[in-house]
Design a protein around this motif. Structure first.
Motif, PDB file in Angstrom:
ATOM      1  N   ILE A  37       0.843  -1.203   0.000  1.00 46.60           N
ATOM      2  CA  ILE A  37       0.000   0.000   0.000  1.00 46.60           C
ATOM      3  C   ILE A  37       0.879   1.254   0.000  1.00 46.60           C
ATOM      4  O   ILE A  37       0.633   2.203  -0.742  1.00 46.60           O
ATOM      5  CB  ILE A  37      -0.962   0.000   1.205  1.00 46.60           C
ATOM      6  CG1 ILE A  37      -2.017  -1.106   1.025  1.00 46.60           C
ATOM      7  CG2 ILE A  37      -1.629   1.364   1.378  1.00 46.60           C
ATOM      8  CD1 ILE A  37      -2.900  -1.332   2.234  1.00 46.60           C
ATOM      9  N   PHE A  38       1.923   1.245   0.805  1.00 48.49           N
ATOM     10  CA  PHE A  38       2.836   2.392   0.842  1.00 48.49           C
ATOM     11  C   PHE A  38       3.608   2.503  -0.472  1.00 48.49           C
ATOM     12  O   PHE A  38       3.833   3.612  -0.973  1.00 48.49           O
ATOM     13  CB  PHE A  38       3.782   2.284   2.039  1.00 48.49           C
ATOM     14  CG  PHE A  38       3.150   2.694   3.341  1.00 48.49           C
ATOM     15  CD1 PHE A  38       3.406   3.936   3.911  1.00 48.49           C
ATOM     16  CD2 PHE A  38       2.288   1.839   4.017  1.00 48.49           C
ATOM     17  CE1 PHE A  38       2.812   4.321   5.107  1.00 48.49           C
ATOM     18  CE2 PHE A  38       1.682   2.201   5.218  1.00 48.49           C
ATOM     19  CZ  PHE A  38       1.943   3.451   5.761  1.00 48.49           C
ATOM     20  N   ALA A  46      -5.005  -3.794  16.333  1.00 51.59           N
ATOM     21  CA  ALA A  46      -5.014  -3.701  14.869  1.00 51.59           C
ATOM     22  C   ALA A  46      -5.764  -2.459  14.407  1.00 51.59           C
ATOM     23  O   ALA A  46      -5.315  -1.741  13.511  1.00 51.59           O
ATOM     24  CB  ALA A  46      -5.640  -4.962  14.273  1.00 51.59           C
ATOM     25  N   THR A  47      -6.890  -2.181  15.050  1.00 46.37           N
ATOM     26  CA  THR A  47      -7.694  -0.998  14.701  1.00 46.37           C
ATOM     27  C   THR A  47      -6.925   0.289  15.000  1.00 46.37           C
ATOM     28  O   THR A  47      -6.900   1.218  14.188  1.00 46.37           O
ATOM     29  CB  THR A  47      -9.025  -1.018  15.473  1.00 46.37           C
ATOM     30  OG1 THR A  47      -9.724  -2.213  15.134  1.00 46.37           O
ATOM     31  CG2 THR A  47      -9.878   0.186  15.143  1.00 46.37           C
ATOM     32  N   ARG A  48      -6.274   0.319  16.154  1.00 46.32           N
ATOM     33  CA  ARG A  48      -5.507   1.513  16.543  1.00 46.32           C
ATOM     34  C   ARG A  48      -4.335   1.735  15.591  1.00 46.32           C
ATOM     35  O   ARG A  48      -4.100   2.856  15.126  1.00 46.32           O
ATOM     36  CB  ARG A  48      -5.005   1.361  17.980  1.00 46.32           C
ATOM     37  CG  ARG A  48      -4.283   2.581  18.517  1.00 46.32           C
ATOM     38  CD  ARG A  48      -4.033   2.528  20.008  1.00 46.32           C
ATOM     39  NE  ARG A  48      -3.890   1.218  20.615  1.00 46.32           N
ATOM     40  CZ  ARG A  48      -2.773   0.469  20.583  1.00 46.32           C
ATOM     41  NH1 ARG A  48      -1.705   0.928  19.976  1.00 46.32           N
ATOM     42  NH2 ARG A  48      -2.721  -0.711  21.175  1.00 46.32           N
ATOM     43  N   LEU A  54      -1.554   4.207  10.618  1.00 40.88           N
ATOM     44  CA  LEU A  54      -1.037   4.039   9.259  1.00 40.88           C
ATOM     45  C   LEU A  54      -1.753   4.971   8.282  1.00 40.88           C
ATOM     46  O   LEU A  54      -1.133   5.525   7.376  1.00 40.88           O
ATOM     47  CB  LEU A  54      -1.175   2.589   8.795  1.00 40.88           C
ATOM     48  CG  LEU A  54      -0.425   1.525   9.603  1.00 40.88           C
ATOM     49  CD1 LEU A  54      -0.450   0.185   8.881  1.00 40.88           C
ATOM     50  CD2 LEU A  54       1.001   1.931   9.913  1.00 40.88           C
ATOM     51  N   LEU A  55      -3.051   5.150   8.487  1.00 34.21           N
ATOM     52  CA  LEU A  55      -3.800   6.070   7.628  1.00 34.21           C
ATOM     53  C   LEU A  55      -3.300   7.501   7.820  1.00 34.21           C
ATOM     54  O   LEU A  55      -3.156   8.241   6.845  1.00 34.21           O
ATOM     55  CB  LEU A  55      -5.297   5.976   7.922  1.00 34.21           C
ATOM     56  CG  LEU A  55      -6.204   6.768   6.985  1.00 34.21           C
ATOM     57  CD1 LEU A  55      -6.061   6.291   5.543  1.00 34.21           C
ATOM     58  CD2 LEU A  55      -7.645   6.663   7.439  1.00 34.21           C
ATOM     59  N   ILE A  56      -3.007   7.868   9.057  1.00 30.93           N
ATOM     60  CA  ILE A  56      -2.448   9.196   9.326  1.00 30.93           C
ATOM     61  C   ILE A  56      -1.100   9.352   8.610  1.00 30.93           C
ATOM     62  O   ILE A  56      -0.817  10.397   8.013  1.00 30.93           O
ATOM     63  CB  ILE A  56      -2.298   9.432  10.849  1.00 30.93           C
ATOM     64  CG1 ILE A  56      -3.675   9.560  11.498  1.00 30.93           C
ATOM     65  CG2 ILE A  56      -1.437  10.662  11.141  1.00 30.93           C
ATOM     66  CD1 ILE A  56      -3.660   9.492  13.017  1.00 30.93           C
ATOM     67  N   ASN A 116     -12.877   2.894   4.825  1.00 30.84           N
ATOM     68  CA  ASN A 116     -12.605   1.608   4.181  1.00 30.84           C
ATOM     69  C   ASN A 116     -11.116   1.299   4.099  1.00 30.84           C
ATOM     70  O   ASN A 116     -10.713   0.143   4.245  1.00 30.84           O
ATOM     71  CB  ASN A 116     -13.268   1.549   2.806  1.00 30.84           C
ATOM     72  CG  ASN A 116     -14.771   1.407   2.904  1.00 30.84           C
ATOM     73  OD1 ASN A 116     -15.314   1.126   3.970  1.00 30.84           O
ATOM     74  ND2 ASN A 116     -15.464   1.624   1.803  1.00 30.84           N
ATOM     75  N   MET A 117     -10.304   2.325   3.875  1.00 22.17           N
ATOM     76  CA  MET A 117      -8.849   2.111   3.894  1.00 22.17           C
ATOM     77  C   MET A 117      -8.412   1.644   5.280  1.00 22.17           C
ATOM     78  O   MET A 117      -7.618   0.708   5.418  1.00 22.17           O
ATOM     79  CB  MET A 117      -8.110   3.404   3.532  1.00 22.17           C
ATOM     80  CG  MET A 117      -7.948   3.642   2.056  1.00 22.17           C
ATOM     81  SD  MET A 117      -6.921   2.411   1.224  1.00 22.17           S
ATOM     82  CE  MET A 117      -5.324   2.777   1.934  1.00 22.17           C
TER      83      MET A 117
END
Length: 195
Positions: free
Chosen positions: A83-84, A143-145, A150-152, A125-126
């Protein structure tokens, strides 16, 4: 999508990406698309509807491209690295001009759900997709945290890539992301040993 509608969305996407939503009026879109005003209004009741269609098309294109880039048989870390890497490749394209979803939220906030809902759906969704990958490595809450972090990092990398014309920011962001993941894995292992 009809050819004229596709043409309008494509031209509007290019103009909105390069100049923003508010500076671009319907007349400019019509002139560059070579489409009559009535054709526009046959497909889109107003500019907000066109913006929503642009964002929706961008959402589907990006998610399809990301999913094709991320090998489903790879490990979770390799998928996340993918993704990155996808972002870095995007940052090097000649038409890269930042994130259209970020721009929509910056210009409209959340007062126009027809527009903001698509941008927020993309972010949610990402985050959920990355969270699902991380659940193979971490407990669900962790995992959620971590997915939100990662989105930030991806959001920040996108802004910096545009500001500084530096696509390698995505690689550096991945280095931070990987360190966070490894730290969380270590913490999870330590906590499970203590129990």
């Amino acid at each position: 999508m009809s050819p004229k509608k596709s043409q309008l969305v494509a031209v509007a996407t290019d103009l909105f990406s390069r100049h923003g939503f508010h500076p671009i009026g319907v007349d400019r879109i019509l002139a560059e698309a070579g489409v009559a005003r009535m054709t526009l209004y046959n497909h889109f009741p107003g500019k907000d509807d066109l913006i929503s269609a642009v964002l929706d098309r961008r959402y589907h294109d990006i998610m399809a491209s990301l999913r094709a880039c991320v090998e489903p048989t790879s490990s979770a870390k390799e998928q996340l690295r993918g993704i990155f890497a996808w972002h870095e490749a995007w940052f090097t394209t000649p038409d890269f001009s930042g994130c259209l979803f970020e721009r929509a939220l910056a210009e409209f906030g959340t007062d126009y759900p027809k527009i903001s809902d698509v941008a927020i759906r993309y972010k949610k969704n990402m985050m959920a997709w990355m969270g699902d990958m991380l659940k193979t490595l971490l407990p669900e809450h962790a995992a959620t945290r971590v997915a939100s972090l990662l989105l930030i990092l991806l959001d920040g990398a996108t802004i910096d890539a545009r500001a500084f014309h530096d696509p390698t920011i995505a690689t550096r962001a991945w280095g931070v992301a990987e360190a966070i993941i490894e730290q969380e894995i270590a913490l999870t292992s330590t906590n499970s040993v203590r129990r």
